[in-house]
Design a protein around this motif. Structure first.
Motif, PDB file in Angstrom:
ATOM      1  N   ASP A 104      13.911  37.023  92.766  1.00  0.00           N
ATOM      2  CA  ASP A 104      14.129  38.055  93.777  1.00  0.00           C
ATOM      3  C   ASP A 104      13.479  39.377  93.355  1.00  0.00           C
ATOM      4  O   ASP A 104      13.012  40.141  94.203  1.00  0.00           O
ATOM      5  CB  ASP A 104      15.630  38.278  93.979  1.00  0.00           C
ATOM      6  CG  ASP A 104      16.342  37.039  94.481  1.00  0.00           C
ATOM      7  OD1 ASP A 104      15.889  36.479  95.499  1.00  0.00           O
ATOM      8  OD2 ASP A 104      17.333  36.622  93.849  1.00  0.00           O
ATOM      9  N   VAL A 105      13.474  39.617  92.051  1.00  0.00           N
ATOM     10  CA  VAL A 105      13.015  40.915  91.544  1.00  0.00           C
ATOM     11  C   VAL A 105      12.262  40.721  90.233  1.00  0.00           C
ATOM     12  O   VAL A 105      12.680  39.924  89.385  1.00  0.00           O
ATOM     13  CB  VAL A 105      14.203  41.865  91.290  1.00  0.00           C
ATOM     14  CG1 VAL A 105      13.709  43.206  90.745  1.00  0.00           C
ATOM     15  CG2 VAL A 105      15.015  42.083  92.551  1.00  0.00           C
ATOM     16  N   ILE A 106      11.161  41.451  90.073  1.00  0.00           N
ATOM     17  CA  ILE A 106      10.498  41.576  88.784  1.00  0.00           C
ATOM     18  C   ILE A 106      10.529  43.045  88.396  1.00  0.00           C
ATOM     19  O   ILE A 106      10.092  43.900  89.163  1.00  0.00           O
ATOM     20  CB  ILE A 106       9.037  41.085  88.835  1.00  0.00           C
ATOM     21  CG1 ILE A 106       8.978  39.591  89.190  1.00  0.00           C
ATOM     22  CG2 ILE A 106       8.340  41.328  87.497  1.00  0.00           C
ATOM     23  CD1 ILE A 106       7.560  39.079  89.402  1.00  0.00           C
ATOM     24  N   VAL A 107      11.074  43.325  87.236  1.00  0.00           N
ATOM     25  CA  VAL A 107      11.125  44.689  86.715  1.00  0.00           C
ATOM     26  C   VAL A 107      10.071  44.823  85.624  1.00  0.00           C
ATOM     27  O   VAL A 107      10.064  44.042  84.674  1.00  0.00           O
ATOM     28  CB  VAL A 107      12.522  45.019  86.147  1.00  0.00           C
ATOM     29  CG1 VAL A 107      12.516  46.409  85.519  1.00  0.00           C
ATOM     30  CG2 VAL A 107      13.572  44.930  87.242  1.00  0.00           C
ATOM     31  N   ILE A 108       9.184  45.783  85.778  1.00  0.00           N
ATOM     32  CA  ILE A 108       8.119  46.005  84.805  1.00  0.00           C
ATOM     33  C   ILE A 108       8.565  47.106  83.849  1.00  0.00           C
ATOM     34  O   ILE A 108       8.672  48.265  84.234  1.00  0.00           O
ATOM     35  CB  ILE A 108       6.803  46.397  85.494  1.00  0.00           C
ATOM     36  CG1 ILE A 108       6.385  45.326  86.498  1.00  0.00           C
ATOM     37  CG2 ILE A 108       5.701  46.607  84.464  1.00  0.00           C
ATOM     38  CD1 ILE A 108       5.235  45.737  87.390  1.00  0.00           C
ATOM     39  N   GLY A 109       8.846  46.727  82.616  1.00  0.00           N
ATOM     40  CA  GLY A 109       9.220  47.695  81.594  1.00  0.00           C
ATOM     41  C   GLY A 109      10.721  47.799  81.401  1.00  0.00           C
ATOM     42  O   GLY A 109      11.425  48.289  82.286  1.00  0.00           O
ATOM     43  N   PRO A 110      11.218  47.332  80.239  1.00  0.00           N
ATOM     44  CA  PRO A 110      12.657  47.406  79.968  1.00  0.00           C
ATOM     45  C   PRO A 110      13.063  48.652  79.191  1.00  0.00           C
ATOM     46  O   PRO A 110      13.645  48.584  78.111  1.00  0.00           O
ATOM     47  CB  PRO A 110      12.909  46.140  79.149  1.00  0.00           C
ATOM     48  CG  PRO A 110      11.650  45.940  78.389  1.00  0.00           C
ATOM     49  CD  PRO A 110      10.542  46.457  79.267  1.00  0.00           C
ATOM     50  N   GLY A 111      12.706  49.827  79.726  1.00  0.00           N
ATOM     51  CA  GLY A 111      13.351  51.039  79.241  1.00  0.00           C
ATOM     52  C   GLY A 111      14.785  51.024  79.743  1.00  0.00           C
ATOM     53  O   GLY A 111      15.218  50.084  80.422  1.00  0.00           O
ATOM     54  N   ILE A 112      15.538  52.066  79.444  1.00  0.00           N
ATOM     55  CA  ILE A 112      16.939  52.077  79.873  1.00  0.00           C
ATOM     56  C   ILE A 112      17.034  52.020  81.396  1.00  0.00           C
ATOM     57  O   ILE A 112      17.843  51.288  81.962  1.00  0.00           O
ATOM     58  CB  ILE A 112      17.664  53.323  79.331  1.00  0.00           C
ATOM     59  CG1 ILE A 112      17.652  53.325  77.802  1.00  0.00           C
ATOM     60  CG2 ILE A 112      19.105  53.364  79.851  1.00  0.00           C
ATOM     61  CD1 ILE A 112      18.282  52.107  77.175  1.00  0.00           C
ATOM     62  N   GLY A 113      16.176  52.773  82.095  1.00  0.00           N
ATOM     63  CA  GLY A 113      16.192  52.742  83.560  1.00  0.00           C
ATOM     64  C   GLY A 113      15.882  51.367  84.103  1.00  0.00           C
ATOM     65  O   GLY A 113      16.557  50.869  85.014  1.00  0.00           O
ATOM     66  N   GLY A 114      14.851  50.719  83.562  1.00  0.00           N
ATOM     67  CA  GLY A 114      14.493  49.379  84.013  1.00  0.00           C
ATOM     68  C   GLY A 114      15.578  48.362  83.727  1.00  0.00           C
ATOM     69  O   GLY A 114      15.875  47.499  84.564  1.00  0.00           O
ATOM     70  N   LEU A 115      16.192  48.466  82.552  1.00  0.00           N
ATOM     71  CA  LEU A 115      17.234  47.498  82.186  1.00  0.00           C
ATOM     72  C   LEU A 115      18.515  47.706  82.981  1.00  0.00           C
ATOM     73  O   LEU A 115      19.185  46.736  83.351  1.00  0.00           O
ATOM     74  CB  LEU A 115      17.527  47.593  80.686  1.00  0.00           C
ATOM     75  CG  LEU A 115      16.466  46.959  79.782  1.00  0.00           C
ATOM     76  CD1 LEU A 115      16.746  47.260  78.323  1.00  0.00           C
ATOM     77  CD2 LEU A 115      16.395  45.447  80.012  1.00  0.00           C
ATOM     78  N   VAL A 116      18.869  48.950  83.257  1.00  0.00           N
ATOM     79  CA  VAL A 116      20.056  49.184  84.089  1.00  0.00           C
ATOM     80  C   VAL A 116      19.807  48.643  85.495  1.00  0.00           C
ATOM     81  O   VAL A 116      20.672  47.989  86.096  1.00  0.00           O
ATOM     82  CB  VAL A 116      20.426  50.678  84.125  1.00  0.00           C
ATOM     83  CG1 VAL A 116      21.487  50.943  85.203  1.00  0.00           C
ATOM     84  CG2 VAL A 116      20.957  51.118  82.759  1.00  0.00           C
ATOM     85  N   THR A 117      18.606  48.888  86.025  1.00  0.00           N
ATOM     86  CA  THR A 117      18.263  48.323  87.331  1.00  0.00           C
ATOM     87  C   THR A 117      18.357  46.809  87.313  1.00  0.00           C
ATOM     88  O   THR A 117      18.966  46.190  88.206  1.00  0.00           O
ATOM     89  CB  THR A 117      16.827  48.738  87.719  1.00  0.00           C
ATOM     90  OG1 THR A 117      16.750  50.163  87.802  1.00  0.00           O
ATOM     91  CG2 THR A 117      16.418  48.132  89.048  1.00  0.00           C
ATOM     92  N   ALA A 118      17.776  46.188  86.294  1.00  0.00           N
ATOM     93  CA  ALA A 118      17.768  44.729  86.201  1.00  0.00           C
ATOM     94  C   ALA A 118      19.175  44.162  86.061  1.00  0.00           C
ATOM     95  O   ALA A 118      19.528  43.174  86.720  1.00  0.00           O
ATOM     96  CB  ALA A 118      16.900  44.294  85.016  1.00  0.00           C
ATOM     97  N   THR A 119      19.995  44.772  85.214  1.00  0.00           N
ATOM     98  CA  THR A 119      21.342  44.235  84.998  1.00  0.00           C
ATOM     99  C   THR A 119      22.222  44.434  86.224  1.00  0.00           C
ATOM    100  O   THR A 119      23.036  43.560  86.554  1.00  0.00           O
ATOM    101  CB  THR A 119      22.000  44.892  83.772  1.00  0.00           C
ATOM    102  OG1 THR A 119      21.921  46.321  83.878  1.00  0.00           O
ATOM    103  CG2 THR A 119      21.327  44.449  82.484  1.00  0.00           C
ATOM    104  N   GLN A 120      22.076  45.575  86.907  1.00  0.00           N
ATOM    105  CA  GLN A 120      22.870  45.789  88.119  1.00  0.00           C
ATOM    106  C   GLN A 120      22.527  44.751  89.186  1.00  0.00           C
ATOM    107  O   GLN A 120      23.413  44.221  89.859  1.00  0.00           O
ATOM    108  CB  GLN A 120      22.630  47.202  88.649  1.00  0.00           C
ATOM    109  CG  GLN A 120      23.181  48.303  87.782  1.00  0.00           C
ATOM    110  CD  GLN A 120      24.701  48.343  87.775  1.00  0.00           C
ATOM    111  OE1 GLN A 120      25.338  48.420  88.822  1.00  0.00           O
ATOM    112  NE2 GLN A 120      25.295  48.265  86.600  1.00  0.00           N
TER     113      GLN A 120
END
Length: 273
Positions: free
Chosen positions: A10-26
């Protein structure tokens, strides 16, 4: 990416900074199929780390807000809990120990009264102005802490929050166009103390008081006493490591050494990488 994932994401997040990881985990916590791509070997971005000779060093911020146990401003605590992980932290009794010109040495204590008393002892003629200025910061913070904090750029969120917390929202309205310098000068006259307020702002906003929004200062100048500054045990990099752990628990995936070279578009919509 894994072949089994390519048709189900459903989603690909580019870059696991804190913002990217919070988005991905939510998103993963809400049932989305999420893949995070990192070009490097570890997650975290500017909240990552590196190791030398058996020692681990933070590469970014070391003053961490958001680990409180109460209110709505404990955003990191809530992000971790959303994916059923916890991170032990060490409370910092002093946010900053200032060593400034004219022999001004001052600690920003976690205990609010201790901080105000120490600052007032340095500027006894401004005791009332100091109290009134920081009380204004608390007014801003208390309004923010009464509502769920999401994106202030999302109209539907703002509309919902206004109807849920009308008095808190109205309490913030008068501060929206004002900067910290505006408010500080209403209560404080001593130029050296005003310079101290400048330094207070610069330490986290990297601009002086007259360029720092009062809404932001109300959050930082108060939450350092309310939720406090808490250092993650094992280093700042543990925040990203725990978020990755939670992401995988929630069914998400992360791939390292996966450099994205192109975002694929169809009819103006991103459909892959």
């Amino acid at each position: 990416m894994p072949g089994s994932l390519s048709q189900t994401l459903d989603v690909i997040v580019i870059g696991p900074g804190i913002g990217g990881l919070v988005t991905a985990t939510q998103l993963a916590a809400k049932g989305a199929q999420v893949l995070v791509l990192e070009r490097y070997l570890i997650p975290g971005g500017s909240a990552g780390y590196f190791e030398r000779n058996g020692y681990r060093f933070d590469v970014g911020a070391s003053m961490i807000f958001g680990f409180g146990r109460r209110g709505t401003t404990n955003l990191l605590t809530r992000a971790l809990e959303a994916v059923n992980v916890r991170l032990e932290t060490l409370p910092d009794p002093v946010q900053i120990h200032y060593h400034l010109p004219n022999q001004l040495e001052l600690k920003v204590h976690r205990d609010y009264k201790q901080f105000i008393n120490e600052l007032s002892a340095k500027f006894p003629h401004e005791r009332e102005g100091i109290r009134r200025f920081y009380d204004e910061c608390w007014k801003v913070f208390n309004c923010l802490n009464a509502m769920e904090l999401l994106s202030l750029e999302e109209p539907r969120y703002l509309t919902r929050v206004f109807f849920q917390h009308p008095f808190a929202c109205l309490g913030l309205v008068k501060y929206l166009p004002q900067n910290v310098g505006d408010i500080a000068r209403q209560h404080i006259k001593d130029p050296e103390l005003l310079k101290f307020i400048d330094i207070e702002c610069y330490c986290w906003s990297v601009v002086p008081a007259e360029m720092t929004p009062m809404i932001n200062a109300g959050m930082v100048f108060s939450d350092r006493h309310y939720g406090g500054i808490n250092y993650p045990k094992g280093g700042v990099g543990q925040i990203a490591q725990k978020l990755v752990e939670g992401l995988e628990k929630a069914g998400g995936h992360i791939e390292y050494q996966a450099r994205v070279t192109q975002i694929l578009l169809e009819n103006g919509k991103a459909v892959g990488v």
